[in-house]
Design an enzyme around this catalytic site. Structure first.
Site, PDB file in Angstrom:
ATOM      1  N   MET A  24       0.784  -1.328   0.006  1.00  0.00           N
ATOM      2  CA  MET A  24      -0.042  -0.018   0.018  1.00  0.00           C
ATOM      3  C   MET A  24       0.990   1.192  -0.070  1.00  0.00           C
ATOM      4  O   MET A  24       1.544   1.371   0.722  1.00  0.00           O
ATOM      5  CB  MET A  24      -0.824   0.123   1.190  1.00  0.00           C
ATOM      6  CG  MET A  24      -2.125  -1.256   1.311  1.00  0.00           C
ATOM      7  SD  MET A  24      -3.038  -1.387   2.552  1.00  0.00           S
ATOM      8  CE  MET A  24      -1.820  -2.074   3.617  1.00  0.00           C
ATOM      9  N   MET A  25       0.641   2.073  -1.197  1.00  0.00           N
ATOM     10  CA  MET A  25       1.725   3.273  -1.178  1.00  0.00           C
ATOM     11  C   MET A  25       1.341   4.281   0.046  1.00  0.00           C
ATOM     12  O   MET A  25       0.276   4.399   0.554  1.00  0.00           O
ATOM     13  CB  MET A  25       1.198   4.175  -2.546  1.00  0.00           C
ATOM     14  CG  MET A  25       1.606   3.228  -4.039  1.00  0.00           C
ATOM     15  SD  MET A  25       3.242   3.010  -3.776  1.00  0.00           S
ATOM     16  CE  MET A  25       3.905   4.536  -4.312  1.00  0.00           C
ATOM     17  N   GLN A  76       7.577  -5.436  -4.159  1.00  0.00           N
ATOM     18  CA  GLN A  76       6.965  -5.052  -5.249  1.00  0.00           C
ATOM     19  C   GLN A  76       7.320  -4.121  -6.310  1.00  0.00           C
ATOM     20  O   GLN A  76       7.960  -2.915  -5.782  1.00  0.00           O
ATOM     21  CB  GLN A  76       5.163  -4.658  -4.701  1.00  0.00           C
ATOM     22  CG  GLN A  76       4.336  -4.652  -6.157  1.00  0.00           C
ATOM     23  CD  GLN A  76       3.162  -4.330  -5.648  1.00  0.00           C
ATOM     24  OE1 GLN A  76       2.638  -3.046  -5.698  1.00  0.00           O
ATOM     25  NE2 GLN A  76       2.142  -5.141  -6.090  1.00  0.00           N
ATOM     26  N   CYS A 106      -2.347  -1.653  -9.825  1.00  0.00           N
ATOM     27  CA  CYS A 106      -2.550  -0.229  -9.366  1.00  0.00           C
ATOM     28  C   CYS A 106      -3.312   0.541 -10.309  1.00  0.00           C
ATOM     29  O   CYS A 106      -2.761   0.618 -11.676  1.00  0.00           O
ATOM     30  CB  CYS A 106      -1.439   0.248  -8.993  1.00  0.00           C
ATOM     31  SG  CYS A 106      -1.371   1.799  -8.416  1.00  0.00           S
ATOM     32  N   ASN A 217      -7.520 -11.087  -2.805  1.00  0.00           N
ATOM     33  CA  ASN A 217      -7.534  -9.909  -2.317  1.00  0.00           C
ATOM     34  C   ASN A 217      -8.471  -8.871  -2.432  1.00  0.00           C
ATOM     35  O   ASN A 217      -9.069  -9.000  -3.605  1.00  0.00           O
ATOM     36  CB  ASN A 217      -6.020  -9.226  -2.851  1.00  0.00           C
ATOM     37  CG  ASN A 217      -6.019  -7.728  -2.242  1.00  0.00           C
ATOM     38  OD1 ASN A 217      -5.732  -6.951  -3.331  1.00  0.00           O
ATOM     39  ND2 ASN A 217      -5.974  -7.438  -1.176  1.00  0.00           N
ATOM     40  N   GLY A 219     -11.192  -5.892  -0.381  1.00  0.00           N
ATOM     41  CA  GLY A 219     -12.550  -6.240   0.668  1.00  0.00           C
ATOM     42  C   GLY A 219     -12.468  -7.017   2.108  1.00  0.00           C
ATOM     43  O   GLY A 219     -13.577  -7.318   2.312  1.00  0.00           O
ATOM     44  N   GLY A 240      -5.433  -5.786   3.102  1.00  0.00           N
ATOM     45  CA  GLY A 240      -4.811  -4.394   3.030  1.00  0.00           C
ATOM     46  C   GLY A 240      -5.265  -3.294   4.000  1.00  0.00           C
ATOM     47  O   GLY A 240      -4.799  -3.703   5.010  1.00  0.00           O
ATOM     48  N   ARG A 241      -6.313  -2.773   3.698  1.00  0.00           N
ATOM     49  CA  ARG A 241      -6.648  -1.573   4.672  1.00  0.00           C
ATOM     50  C   ARG A 241      -6.924  -2.053   6.154  1.00  0.00           C
ATOM     51  O   ARG A 241      -6.618  -1.608   7.148  1.00  0.00           O
ATOM     52  CB  ARG A 241      -7.751  -0.681   4.125  1.00  0.00           C
ATOM     53  CG  ARG A 241      -7.351   0.086   3.157  1.00  0.00           C
ATOM     54  CD  ARG A 241      -8.358   0.832   2.310  1.00  0.00           C
ATOM     55  NE  ARG A 241      -9.218  -0.193   1.469  1.00  0.00           N
ATOM     56  CZ  ARG A 241     -10.094   0.076   0.909  1.00  0.00           C
ATOM     57  NH1 ARG A 241     -10.935   1.055   0.882  1.00  0.00           N
ATOM     58  NH2 ARG A 241     -10.736  -0.911   0.221  1.00  0.00           N
TER      59      ARG A 241
END
Length: 346
Positions: A24-25, A76, A106, A217, A219, A240-241
């Site tokens: 994640m950027m 990555q 992305c 990946n 949600g 992720g989040r």
């Protein structure tokens, strides 16, 4: 397969990929990865995306810096020029990464303008050339993270063809974000939420390509969901989040629930353990001239939805930017959480 000391080999990376934290950027930097590693000894951690041009043309080798404690960790890369990606992959391997992942997912404008990221879903042949060049340059495993499609593509038609081509180029592990990316009309943030999820398609791809290691990946909010996907035959789950905003909830229980490993200490609170474990790292970072906020910005969600969470965030947010702020501030914030917990239990 790498045989360098301290670098995980293929089997170890396959196991670690049962649960991974998404690249994640601006979030999964080296400080974040140290925190996540304290919470989980097993999960696979990814760097932020690093562009091949930045490494090869810009000489930005500082983007590869990491602490060996982060392993198993993967780099990555973003790019679309095979020779340049091969050189960048070699730099990543020399820096100590046992896995080099190509970003084919992305959707940001910046990524599109460089002709890489999700736009590459439209050029599977080029992706195959890129990963073949990368594999030819390194012994580290090369993997791909992609979407189910972009724009007006029909995922059930194009995704199998895409996977066939990268498999033929030697890819054996892929992570699929179960949403399309709309390159026109949606922002990067909207691309994380608006396109509908198609989990069944990803599961169907595992059935169609049983020899591929397939992670899902998109949600995924909790370990119960991750366990459900593994039970349905997928090889791995990437979060992720949720892992970033609630790291103790996700990673603090992952070793026992996902990997069947014994907890570090029975009955220990993962969030408190993470704070205590980060204090020496913070001391070293600040002593070397770093700013406390560079580390603590990743720790704000440790006590999410618990008594004292608001005070924890307030103390760190207000104090971490001040000159001289260091581990004492973090210890003070932990004390406030403990006091809130005691009051709540009384």
């Amino acid at each position: 397969m790498s045989t360098e000391p301290g670098k995980p080999g293929v089997c170890a990376l396959d196991r670690a990929a049962r649960l991974s934290v998404a690249p994640m950027m601006d979030w999964t930097d080296r400080h974040c990865r140290v925190l996540h590693r304290i919470l989980s000894r097993e999960a696979l951690l990814y760097t932020e995306m690093v562009t091949a041009p930045a490494l090869v043309r810009g000489g930005a080798l500082h983007l590869l810096e990491h602490d060996p404690v982060e392993h198993p960790a993967a780099l990555q890369l973003g790019g679309s020029e095979p020779a340049e990606l091969a050189r960048a992959a070699r730099l990543g391997e020399e820096a100590g990464y046992g896995e080099i992942n190509l970003n084919v997912g992305c959707p940001s404008d910046r990524v599109q303008s460089g002709a890489f990221g999700a736009v590459l879903m439209k050029q599977p042949g080029l992706v195959a050339d890129c990963v073949a060049a990368m594999r030819g340059a390194v012994g580290s495993e090369v993997t791909v993270k992609c979407r189910i499609g972009v724009d007006d593509q029909e995922p059930r038609d194009i995704l199998p063809a895409f996977l066939e081509q990268i498999r033929a180029a030697g890819i054996r592990r892929v992570t699929i974000h179960a949403r399309k990316a709309w390159l026109q009309g949606l922002s990067p943030k909207q691309n994380r939420d608006v396109p509908p999820l198609d989990y069944d398609l990803v599961i169907a791809m595992k059935a169609a390509f049983p020899d591929l290691h397939v992670s899902i990946n998109g949600g995924i909010e909790d370990l119960q969901s991750a366990e459900g996907f593994l039970a349905r035959g997928l090889d791995g789950v990437m979060i992720g989040r949720a892992a970033y905003h609630r790291p103790a909830d996700i990673l603090g229980e992952a070793d026992a629930r996902i990997f069947g490993a014994a907890p570090v200490m029975e009955g220990e609170d993962p969030a408190e353990r993470a704070v205590i474990g980060m204090l020496p790292y913070i001391e070293a970072h600040v002593s070397a001239g770093g700013r406390l906020a560079q580390v603590t910005r990743h720790m704000l969600g440790l006590f999410a939805q618990r008594p004292g969470a608001r005070e924890w965030r307030r103390i760190l947010s207000e104090g971490a930017h001040r000159p001289g702020a260091g581990p004492d501030l973090v210890a003070s914030a932990l004390g406030a959480v403990r006091e809130a917990g005691a009051r709540s239990a009384a």
